[in-house]
Scaffold this motif. Structure first.
Motif, PDB file in Angstrom:
ATOM      1  N   LYS A   1       3.097   1.000   3.118  1.00  0.00           N
ATOM      2  CA  LYS A   1       2.820   0.788   1.403  1.00  0.00           C
ATOM      3  C   LYS A   1       1.781  -0.093   0.968  1.00  0.00           C
ATOM      4  O   LYS A   1       1.166   0.163   0.063  1.00  0.00           O
ATOM      5  CB  LYS A   1       4.197   0.344   0.763  1.00  0.00           C
ATOM      6  CG  LYS A   1       5.263   1.365   0.957  1.00  0.00           C
ATOM      7  CD  LYS A   1       6.516   1.206   0.430  1.00  0.00           C
ATOM      8  CE  LYS A   1       7.528   2.223   0.336  1.00  0.00           C
ATOM      9  NZ  LYS A   1       8.800   1.848  -0.360  1.00  0.00           N
TER      10      LYS A   1
ATOM     11  N   LYS B   1      -1.817  -1.309   0.714  1.00  0.00           N
ATOM     12  CA  LYS B   1      -3.299  -0.610   1.129  1.00  0.00           C
ATOM     13  C   LYS B   1      -4.079  -1.702   1.640  1.00  0.00           C
ATOM     14  O   LYS B   1      -5.264  -1.106   2.012  1.00  0.00           O
ATOM     15  CB  LYS B   1      -3.776   0.299  -0.119  1.00  0.00           C
ATOM     16  CG  LYS B   1      -4.192  -0.650  -1.367  1.00  0.00           C
ATOM     17  CD  LYS B   1      -4.913   0.113  -2.329  1.00  0.00           C
ATOM     18  CE  LYS B   1      -5.285  -0.854  -3.651  1.00  0.00           C
ATOM     19  NZ  LYS B   1      -5.820  -0.048  -4.854  1.00  0.00           N
ATOM     20  N   TYR B   2      -3.907  -3.010   1.447  1.00  0.00           N
ATOM     21  CA  TYR B   2      -4.678  -3.837   1.964  1.00  0.00           C
ATOM     22  C   TYR B   2      -4.299  -4.457   3.337  1.00  0.00           C
ATOM     23  O   TYR B   2      -5.232  -4.591   4.107  1.00  0.00           O
ATOM     24  CB  TYR B   2      -4.684  -5.189   0.760  1.00  0.00           C
ATOM     25  CG  TYR B   2      -5.240  -4.734  -0.360  1.00  0.00           C
ATOM     26  CD1 TYR B   2      -6.648  -4.524  -0.653  1.00  0.00           C
ATOM     27  CD2 TYR B   2      -4.354  -4.522  -1.534  1.00  0.00           C
ATOM     28  CE1 TYR B   2      -7.146  -3.980  -1.771  1.00  0.00           C
ATOM     29  CE2 TYR B   2      -4.924  -4.032  -2.581  1.00  0.00           C
ATOM     30  CZ  TYR B   2      -6.120  -3.930  -2.949  1.00  0.00           C
ATOM     31  OH  TYR B   2      -6.853  -3.761  -4.088  1.00  0.00           O
TER      32      TYR B   2
ATOM     33  N   ARG C   1      -3.333   3.982   6.882  1.00  0.00           N
ATOM     34  CA  ARG C   1      -4.452   4.934   6.929  1.00  0.00           C
ATOM     35  C   ARG C   1      -5.021   4.900   8.284  1.00  0.00           C
ATOM     36  O   ARG C   1      -5.630   5.858   8.761  1.00  0.00           O
ATOM     37  CB  ARG C   1      -5.278   4.445   6.070  1.00  0.00           C
ATOM     38  CG  ARG C   1      -6.863   5.104   5.567  1.00  0.00           C
ATOM     39  CD  ARG C   1      -7.666   4.625   4.717  1.00  0.00           C
ATOM     40  NE  ARG C   1      -8.583   5.603   4.175  1.00  0.00           N
ATOM     41  CZ  ARG C   1      -9.660   5.273   3.365  1.00  0.00           C
ATOM     42  NH1 ARG C   1      -9.841   4.099   3.253  1.00  0.00           N
ATOM     43  NH2 ARG C   1     -10.447   6.214   3.080  1.00  0.00           N
TER      44      ARG C   1
END
Length: 302
Positions: free
Chosen positions: A76, A78-79, A84
């Motif tokens: 969850k 994204k950093y 991804r």
């Protein structure tokens, strides 16, 4: 000097300080009410806190909430998460060399940047280079700005490699402070030398007033600085004058003494609180990390 404590009990200090403040506030807001406090003062005026069942229950809830955040980070966040990267790795694995070259270029570029953001520099450089090698074959199908971006990202990846091998692994109090002085010059030069190659290429190809031109020019000057060859190695049209790194105003220089104090730990930047946690009239330092799986650190003044 400071010493580091890893005992879980030490990590309860901040929540307990919060309990003290809460109880003080509660007492001030409940005039005339008989409230039994769990905060007592010892003979030497040091605060003693007896945890109530509510305190313990609250602590366990906090621990559970933090554990849930840690478990969900990969998917969850994204950093910090690697979702991804995992997805694109799978796409590349399944596609193989039979997929269209533009798709291969796109996925290697995306994965290279994702790996770099995760701190996987070798994998990041590998995939950005695979994308770079495909540029001549996809040039007519890809926007020029994406081509410039690919070259720039590869230069940045190599520069990051140089910083990791030198500023992090061979840290000195002067590391990564601009203008770079002789004691901070990189010993391992591969990262900066490769970065220079790609920044030079971009300066030759990108429009003179484009963002890629300005970014590459700036980092090219810094890269030569890290090698101790600024300004001599820079052509005049790429040189940022030495005066640009100087100020007309006086600014005090704060010497980095973290190594001498045992405070030069390595983690993602987080929060810091400085206070006398153990009531010995010396300042202590409590630090956290941005990473959800990192351990807080408490340094007690000696």
């Amino acid at each position: 000097m400071f010493k580091k404590f890893n005992s879980p009990k030490e990590y309860c200090i901040l929540p307990l300080v919060g309990v003290i403040l809460f109880l003080i506030f509660l007492n001030s807001c409940n005039k005339g009410k008989n409230i039994q406090s769990n905060v007592q003062l010892s003979k030497n005026s040091k605060t003693i806190i007896d945890q109530t069942p509510i305190d313990k229950e609250s602590h366990q809830k906090m621990v559970a909430a933090l554990a849930a955040i840690k478990d969900s980070t990969n998917d969850k966040n994204k950093y910090l998460g690697d979702r991804r990267a995992r997805q694109v790795r799978e796409i590349i694995k399944n596609a193989g060399l039979k997929s269209p070259k533009k798709e291969r270029w796109f996925h290697h570029r995306i994965l290279g940047w994702a790996e770099l953001n995760l701190g996987n520099e070798e994998e990041g450089i590998k995939h950005l280079k695979l994308a770079y090698d495909l540029l001549p074959e996809v040039q007519g199908e890809v926007e020029p700005k994406r081509i410039f971006e690919n070259i720039f990202m590869l230069g940045v990846a190599w520069m990051r490699r140089g910083e990791t091998e030198n500023c992090c692994s061979r840290f000195t109090p002067e590391s990564c402070i601009i203008p770079i002085i002789p004691s901070a010059i990189h010993v391992k030069k591969e990262g900066s030398l490769n970065a220079i190659k790609y920044f030079n290429e971009l300066l030759d190809e990108a429009p003179e007033k484009s963002v890629w031109h300005y970014r590459s020019k700036w980092l090219l000057n810094i890269a030569w600085m890290t090698l101790g060859q600024y300004p001599d190695k820079l052509p005049k049209d790429h040189l940022i004058p030495e005066s640009s790194f100087k100020s007309d105003q006086f600014y005090p220089v704060f010497k980095n003494i973290s190594s001498d104090l045992g405070l030069d730990t390595f983690n993602l930047s987080g929060g810091v609180v400085i206070d006398d946690f153990n009531h010995d009239s010396l300042l202590d330092i409590f630090t956290t990390s941005w990473a959800s799986d990192a351990t807080p650190k408490l340094f007690l003044g000696e």
